[in-house]
Write an enzyme that holds these catalytic residues in place. Structure first.
Site, PDB file in Angstrom:
ATOM      1  N   ASP A 112      31.513 -10.309   1.235  1.00 45.70           N
ATOM      2  CA  ASP A 112      30.914  -9.041   0.816  1.00 45.70           C
ATOM      3  C   ASP A 112      29.455  -8.940   1.251  1.00 45.70           C
ATOM      4  O   ASP A 112      28.707  -9.925   1.219  1.00 45.70           O
ATOM      5  CB  ASP A 112      30.999  -8.946  -0.708  1.00 45.70           C
ATOM      6  N   GLU A 139      32.252  -7.932   5.672  1.00 46.09           N
ATOM      7  CA  GLU A 139      31.940  -6.533   5.407  1.00 46.09           C
ATOM      8  C   GLU A 139      30.465  -6.332   5.747  1.00 46.09           C
ATOM      9  O   GLU A 139      29.584  -6.543   4.927  1.00 46.09           O
ATOM     10  CB  GLU A 139      32.204  -6.181   3.943  1.00 46.09           C
TER      11      GLU A 139
END
Length: 682
Positions: A265, A309
């Site tokens: 993330d 990401e």
């Protein structure tokens, strides 16, 4: 049928509390706003985690995987809280996922699972209206108790591997939750004081997410901590050797439990410098360490991978930088935020050039782009809601996303056209999956689910083509007869690996144009099969140097296999249109009821006599028939069941005169089993 579409950009730019990521941009800052001590490396370089994990301790591993397996895997993204609740406590769980593996593998066709954050977190709520996103990690070594026990998780991992399903977890390295024991100790000035980013005064740092309010008061002191996303997610200090080692150990710990990889993330924000808050060389260096010291160390046991990401749009070089280099590799895969938006905008603006400009292929057999049309964040929302639940457009954008040589990620519920919940912010994207809807679509061979299944099966049939095939755009030669300007309402491209070739055609608008031309004289269409479409009619021909495509339905996806006319059709999209002089012989699409196996349309008619026909192929022929028109002019009475022509090559026009002297709404119902219809007044 469709709701009014809203400008997508306005929603996408809104700031959302608790967001796990954002499309940050590089921002410079002068020396006075970046104290020199924040550039210093601290901590014990010989540190070992109390939970020290060694690759030799790996258990519950997948067997038989080859390096690069992720390049031909289809991933299903599960929001654990909302997917399947096995014990009826109001919250999805590991056992619920385990019970639905057959659905994921066989009814849909995905062979990889990405779990949203599963670790113990600060904010926990079983209520649909209560946030529990998990990006505020309280304990990286404990699973969220609402989801089950660690034994439940291990049982899920084993069950996945037994069915040949790979499973990856969501890893959040940039920040923790405020409830994390590390942060509590840091606030109190303990041994982990330097595990977070502190300064004696509040600084004006803006990493590009809409706010410079990123420094917050220590609840137990007079200094300030940095939190790039919001005050509940304090940033870890990756200039601390102990933090660097601990976070690598977290990854190793869970890979040892059997996970096949991880999605990382918010990778852009790990280490700030005096020149930039995002994408810094120091950030890239840590991911190179994670790749070489942890991920690659499992190659001989069971090869792992990691996907990042990095929410970057319209900057391919910055995105590709997260692959690293041959000397300093980083991620095996990066999530591509350009293609999903390109798919949407090509339909929204009816412009094929948007789609074809976004057709990036995998860079190599060891590097991949992960593509998707919506996720858990405020990226694109639920596509079904943007298209007002109109299945033709939902199928169209689903096909666009799956028909490119990249790695597909399907967010739970998108495979059935799930719409957004009635909540604010990203909660509306994380509502419970309706398993009744799933069951209905399983039994409908023309459903959104069935299309996803067919296209995923197609990808498995031609793995080389979709792993690293070459994409070639077919430029439009179609001209508007009135303006003489080129038309871009239909997109077409080929994918080829030198052995197999697919021609993909997408209708981007509800138009009655019947023929489209594309510049592609080097494509041999003397032999081909229709794999996906509203029918298997052969509608390709070569006209001089152009490919002519006839009879494409509004928002239809057609896929042709070039070079073989014996391939079986994988998916037939049942659609029926009502044409008549009441709509100038244009298209009015009828709604399909899979349970009753009929099509319905409600139409307001004035007192008059009307001539109409049913058209399934968008070429003005009879439903389920073909050939030239045969105008019979049969009269229809209100409530009378009529038989349409079933003779090959015949078509039937019907005459109808409303019984009322005033305008009224009439229901046209067509039954597919016997090709009969009836008109009733509402």
């Amino acid at each position: 049928m469709k709701k009014v579409k809203v400008c997508l950009c306005a929603v996408l730019l809104s700031a959302v509390l608790f967001a796990s990521c954002s499309n940050g941009s590089s921002s410079g800052n002068d020396d006075s706003s970046f104290p020199e001590q924040l550039l210093s490396y601290v901590g014990d370089e010989t540190y070992k985690s109390p939970k020290n994990a060694s690759v030799e301790d790996a258990k519950h591993q997948s067997t038989g995987l080859e390096d690069g397996w992720w390049n031909d895997t289809a991933f299903y993204h599960i929001w654990v809280k909302s997917f399947c609740d096995s014990n009826n406590d109001g919250c999805g769980d590991f056992n619920g996922i385990k019970s639905k593996l057959d659905y994921i593998k066989n009814d849909l066709g995905c062979d990889g699972i990405w779990l949203s954050p599963i670790f113990e977190c600060d904010y926990k709520s079983k209520s649909p209206s209560g946030n529990m996103h998990g990006y505020d990690v309280k304990d990286y070594y404990a699973v969220n108790s609402y989801f089950g026990t660690e034994d439940d998780l291990l049982s899920l991992i084993d069950a996945c591997h037994e069915q040949g399903i790979k499973i990856i977890f969501d890893f959040v390295p940039n920040h923790t939750g405020k409830g994390n024991a590390w942060f509590t100790d840091s606030c109190e000035g303990g041994n982990k004081k330097d595990w977070y980013v502190w300064n004696n005064s509040k600084l004006n740092w803006n990493p590009g997410m809409g706010s410079s309010n990123t420094w917050h008061k220590n609840p137990n002191g007079n200094d300030y901590y940095y939190a790039a996303f919001w005050e509940g997610q304090p940033d870890l200090n990756f200039r601390n050797y102990e933090v660097r080692k601990e976070m690598k150990n977290v990854v190793r710990y869970w890979l040892n439990k059997g996970f096949d990889g991880l999605r990382v993330d918010a990778v852009r924000y790990l280490i700030e410098t005096e020149n930039s808050f995002v994408d810094t060389p120091e950030t890239h260096a840590w991911f190179n360490e994670l790749r070489t010291e942890v991920i690659d160390s499992y190659k001989e046991i069971s090869p792992k991978f990691m996907v990042c990401e990095a929410w970057i749009e319209n900057n391919r070089s910055a995105l590709d930088a997260y692959f690293g280099s041959e000397q300093k590799p980083e991620f095996n895969m990066v999530l591509d935020f350009d293609q999903g938006r390109g798919c949407y905008n090509s339909i929204y603006k009816s412009d094929s050039r948007i789609l074809t400009s976004m057709l990036y292929k995998n860079p190599s057999e060891i590097k991949a782009y992960g593509t998707f049309i919506g996720n858990h964040d405020e990226y694109m929302g639920r596509i079904a809601s943007w298209f007002g639940g109109y299945s033709a457009e939902i199928k169209l954008i689903s096909a666009m996303s799956l028909l490119c040589p990249t790695v597909p990620f399907i967010y739970y519920g998108n495979e059935i056209g799930m719409q957004e919940g009635n909540y604010n912010g990203d909660l509306r994207l994380r509502t419970k999956l309706n398993w009744t809807d799933v069951e209905q679509q399983r039994n409908d061979d023309s459903s959104i689910l069935s299309l996803n299944k067919a296209l995923l099966a197609l990808r498995k049939e031609y793995p080389s083509l979709f792993k690293n095939g070459t994409v070639k755009e077919l430029k439009s030669n179609t001209v508007n007869n009135e303006t003489k300007n080129p038309l871009y309402t239909v997109a077409a491209y080929t994918i080829s690996d030198g052995k197999d070739t697919l021609l993909c055609v997408f209708s981007l608008k509800n138009v009655s144009d019947n023929k489209f031309w594309f510049d592609c004289s080097d494509l041999d269409i003397s032999s081909y099969s229709v794999l996906v479409g509203v029918n298997n009619k052969k509608n390709l021909s070569l006209v001089y140097s152009s490919i002519e495509v006839e009879s494409i339905a509004p928002y239809e996806t057609r896929v042709y296999y070039i070079g073989d006319d014996t391939k079986e059709m994988l998916f037939t999209d049942k659609r029926l249109f009502l044409r008549g002089d009441m709509n100038s012989w244009g298209y009015n699409e009828m709604l399909y009821d899979s349970e009753k196996r009929c099509f319905d349309l409600w139409y307001k008619l004035d007192p008059d006599s009307y001539q109409f026909k049913f058209d399934a192929y968008c070429d003005r022929t009879l439903s389920y028939g073909s050939g030239e028109e045969n105008i019979d002019g049969k009269s229809v009475s209100l409530g009378e069941t009529m038989q349409t022509s079933t003779e090959e090559g015949k078509n039937t026009n019907f005459l109808f005169t409303p019984s009322s002297s005033a305008s009224g709404t009439y229901r046209f119902t067509f039954y597919e089993d016997d090709n009969t219809f009836v008109i009733t007044q509402e």
